[in-house]
Write a protein that holds these residues in place. Structure first.
Motif: not given
Length: 125
Positions: A81-84, A86-87, A106, A108, A111, A114-115
């Motif tokens: 899920g989003t914010g879990s 994964k990065t 990605s 998005l 995103l 942000d990364q």
């Protein structure tokens, strides 16, 4: 007469796929231990320490598993899920081995931005 939609192929269930993934990871660990004196326990300890130093807290086991798979050269797909977090596996792999490179795709743009903005603060202590 109504038509019958085609049936999807028989796919292994999630538990079977997960078990197979861990079997592949364990085989890679064994092969690396034989060929390169790889030590999974020591690597995971170092990865956990890097995580705590850079992100605070403790990593999830699945994050360490995914990082270890990347370090061992296994193709990896992480679905969560989003914010879990994964990065994190990709970042930990880069922190652990500066010779490693990662391509993160990605969908998005926000995103991605942000990364990219987080990388300097994560990679530079």
């Amino acid at each position: 007469m109504p038509s019958v939609p085609p049936q999807p192929p028989n796919l292994p269930d999630h538990d079977q796929q997960k078990a197979r993934s861990y079997e592949i990871l364990e085989n890679a660990r064994r092969n690396a231990a034989k060929q390169q004196q790889y030590d999974s326990r020591a690597t995971r300890t170092r990865l956990a320490a890097l995580f705590t130093e850079r992100f605070g807290g403790n990593p999830y086991d699945w994050q360490l598993d995914a990082t270890e798979a990347i370090l061992l050269g296994l193709d990896s797909i992480v679905i969560a899920g989003t914010g879990s977090g994964k990065t994190v596996p990709f970042m930990l792999a880069l922190l652990h081995d500066s010779k490693k490179q990662a391509i993160i795709i990605s969908p998005l743009s926000i995103l991605q931005l942000d990364q990219v903005s987080l990388i300097p603060s994560i990679l530079v202590p």
